[in-house]
Design a protein around this motif. Structure first.
Motif, short mmCIF file in Angstrom:
data_model
loop_
_atom_site.label_atom_id
_atom_site.label_comp_id
_atom_site.label_asym_id
_atom_site.label_seq_id
_atom_site.Cartn_x
_atom_site.Cartn_y
_atom_site.Cartn_z
N GLN A 8 39.36 60.64 -33.19
CA GLN A 8 40.37 61.52 -33.80
C GLN A 8 41.79 61.26 -33.28
N GLY A 9 41.91 60.35 -32.32
CA GLY A 9 43.19 60.17 -31.64
C GLY A 9 43.22 61.03 -30.38
N ALA A 10 44.30 60.94 -29.63
CA ALA A 10 44.36 61.63 -28.33
C ALA A 10 44.96 63.03 -28.48
N ASP A 11 44.52 63.93 -27.61
CA ASP A 11 45.09 65.30 -27.61
C ASP A 11 46.57 65.26 -27.28
N VAL A 12 46.93 64.38 -26.37
CA VAL A 12 48.34 64.25 -25.98
C VAL A 12 48.69 62.77 -26.02
N VAL A 13 49.83 62.43 -26.64
CA VAL A 13 50.32 61.06 -26.61
C VAL A 13 51.75 61.09 -26.09
N VAL A 14 51.98 60.35 -25.01
CA VAL A 14 53.31 60.29 -24.39
C VAL A 14 53.91 58.93 -24.71
N GLN B 171 53.69 54.79 -34.11
CA GLN B 171 52.27 54.60 -33.79
C GLN B 171 51.76 55.73 -32.88
N ALA B 172 52.59 56.14 -31.93
CA ALA B 172 52.20 57.22 -31.00
C ALA B 172 51.89 58.49 -31.79
N TYR B 173 52.72 58.79 -32.78
CA TYR B 173 52.51 59.98 -33.60
C TYR B 173 51.21 59.84 -34.40
N GLU B 174 51.00 58.66 -35.00
CA GLU B 174 49.79 58.41 -35.80
C GLU B 174 48.52 58.56 -34.97
N LEU B 175 48.60 58.17 -33.69
CA LEU B 175 47.41 58.17 -32.83
C LEU B 175 47.21 59.50 -32.09
N THR B 176 48.00 60.50 -32.48
CA THR B 176 47.82 61.84 -31.91
C THR B 176 46.80 62.57 -32.78
N PRO C 179 44.69 65.51 -34.84
CA PRO C 179 45.27 66.48 -35.80
C PRO C 179 45.82 67.74 -35.14
N GLU C 180 45.27 68.12 -33.99
CA GLU C 180 45.80 69.31 -33.32
C GLU C 180 46.53 68.93 -32.03
N GLY C 181 46.90 67.67 -31.93
CA GLY C 181 47.47 67.17 -30.66
C GLY C 181 48.99 67.28 -30.59
N ARG C 182 49.51 66.85 -29.45
CA ARG C 182 50.95 66.90 -29.20
C ARG C 182 51.47 65.50 -28.92
N THR C 183 52.51 65.10 -29.66
CA THR C 183 53.19 63.83 -29.38
C THR C 183 54.44 64.17 -28.57
N ILE C 184 54.61 63.50 -27.44
CA ILE C 184 55.78 63.76 -26.60
C ILE C 184 56.63 62.49 -26.55
N PHE C 185 57.84 62.57 -27.08
CA PHE C 185 58.76 61.43 -27.02
C PHE C 185 59.59 61.53 -25.74
N VAL C 186 59.42 60.52 -24.90
CA VAL C 186 60.17 60.48 -23.63
C VAL C 186 61.22 59.36 -23.70
N GLY C 187 60.82 58.20 -24.21
CA GLY C 187 61.75 57.07 -24.33
C GLY C 187 62.85 57.40 -25.32
N VAL C 188 64.06 56.97 -24.98
CA VAL C 188 65.21 57.29 -25.83
C VAL C 188 65.37 56.19 -26.89
N PRO C 189 65.47 56.58 -28.18
CA PRO C 189 65.63 55.55 -29.20
C PRO C 189 67.02 54.94 -29.16
N LYS C 190 67.17 53.80 -29.84
CA LYS C 190 68.50 53.18 -29.95
C LYS C 190 69.42 54.13 -30.67
N HIS C 191 70.71 54.03 -30.34
CA HIS C 191 71.71 54.91 -30.93
C HIS C 191 71.62 54.88 -32.47
N GLY C 192 71.40 56.03 -33.07
CA GLY C 192 71.40 56.14 -34.53
C GLY C 192 70.14 55.67 -35.24
N GLU C 193 69.14 55.20 -34.48
CA GLU C 193 67.94 54.66 -35.13
C GLU C 193 67.04 55.78 -35.66
N LYS C 194 66.62 55.65 -36.91
CA LYS C 194 65.75 56.65 -37.54
C LYS C 194 64.31 56.15 -37.50
#
Ligand SMILES: [Zn+2]
Length: 374
Positions: free
Chosen positions: A259-265, A276-281, A283-298
């Motif tokens: 089902q993917g991981a309960d928590v993906v960091v 990919q981190a979001y996809e592998l979380t 259905p009831e899990g939490r994705t935590i974004f720690v790394g900073v994206p490039k300026h303005g990147e969507k």
């Protein structure tokens, strides 16, 4: 130690109505050696700089003994957030040292106290930021900087620690460890027995594996492109590792957790890895974004699961509270549960900080620490 004379003090004796030089009031400020970011995408300049002549309200003068190097400083050097309007400036936000002097209004520390220097605000006054001088130029600095052997720091960026705690390892409480435990305890609210996948096994990623392990997560899957980092992740708590340059991460994770991981960091900030981190979380899990994206990147994601129980959080230093978190982590260290000595893989003198930065950049270090005493 070599000191510069800044100014002679003068005092007034009202009865006589004249000024006379005050004895023993000569303020001596130490000579400061610092690594300065003069230009983006260039090596730091290591040179002598001058401290402000006096401390403002809420400022402390700290003899900085050790400093860590974080991904954030690499980002500042590389200009990932865009042009830097504060150049030239000092850097560093994780360190340990000894309080030399306190400005007015400071109540949480006194001269001689051992402290951790951290970037998240803790207890005490938030002062103005100091201005240093270098070759007739102003050098900017934030409320805390640590790539300098003495620093004027805001009271709320230092936290007193017991004198018996080794300052070298205490450096890691300034960012890596408090952030990692904050990610696990605050952002992810990870429960014992939950599963976790960690993308990026640098300093913070390895500390996240350690924090997850101490919170009884299982399995703890570390993902990186660097085998050395994955070996380190296994030492500090990961139970499974995946080299994403050699293996299909989605398939491997689905083999372990259908089902993917309960928590993906996610620590890398790379767009495709964030998606990919979001996809592998799960259905009831939490994705935590720690790394900073490039300026303005969507990035692009299927937001449908967010209407149910899946969630995404952008971490801000794990919402760490240094004055609360550092003492509790020190208790873990005193119980022998934090192998901090092993986490510091390299020590460099300040003169060689650019080599240390390259070492971090090339993924050859767990945690690189600058020894200011060298
Ligand atoms: Zn940091």
């Amino acid at each position: 130690m070599y000191y510069a004379n800044l100014q002679d003090g003068f005092s007034i004796i009202p009865r006589w109505g004249i000024y006379i030089p005050a004895r023993n009031k000569t303020e001596k400020m130490p000579i400061v050696k610092a690594a300065i970011l003069v230009e983006q995408n260039r090596p730091l300049v290591v040179d002598q700089i001058d401290l402000p002549t006096e401390l403002e309200y809420g400022q402390v003068l700290v003899k900085i003994c050790y400093s860590g190097i974080c991904g954030s400083q690499l980002g500042e050097i590389d200009g990932v957030k865009g042009p830097d309007k504060f150049l030239p400036h000092l850097l560093g936000h994780e360190g340990a040292g000894v309080i030399e002097r306190c400005g007015k209004g400071v109540s949480t520390v006194k001269p001689g106290d051992h402290v951790v220097l951290h970037w998240k605000p803790g207890k005490g006054v938030q002062s103005g930021t100091p201005l240093y001088r270098w070759k007739d130029k102003n050098i900017n600095a934030g409320w805390v900087t640590t790539f300098n052997n003495y620093g004027v720091v805001s009271e709320n960026r230092v936290t007193k620690i017991p004198p018996e705690i080794d300052l070298k390892t205490a450096t890691l409480y300034g960012c890596a460890l408090t952030t990692a435990f904050g990610i696990i305890n605050n952002d992810a609210d990870l429960k014992a027995g939950e599963s976790i996948a960690i993308f990026g096994s640098g300093g913070v990623g390895i500390a996240v594996a350690l924090a997850a392990s101490l919170s009884s997560a299982y399995p703890i899957i570390a993902i990186d492109i660097n085998d050395f980092k994955l070996e380190q992740a296994l030492k500090f708590g990961a139970t499974h590792v995946i080299n994403s340059s050699k293996e299909n991460v989605t398939e491997k994770i689905k083999e372990i957790l259908s089902q993917g991981a309960d928590v993906v960091v996610e620590n890398t900030g790379i767009k495709s890895v964030r998606e990919q981190a979001y996809e592998l979380t799960s259905p009831e899990g939490r994705t935590i974004f720690v790394g900073v994206p490039k300026h303005g990147e969507k990035m692009s994601l299927d937001s449908f699961p967010l209407h149910f129980s899946k969630s995404i959080t952008g971490s801000h230093g794990g919402d760490a509270r240094p004055d609360y978190d550092i003492p509790r982590l020190i208790r873990l260290q005193q119980k022998g549960l934090l192998p901090l000595d092993e986490m510091i893989s390299h020590l460099y003198p300040l003169e060689r900080i650019n080599e240390a930065i390259e070492m971090v950049r090339n993924g050859k270090a767990v945690r690189c620490v600058i020894d200011m005493n060298d």
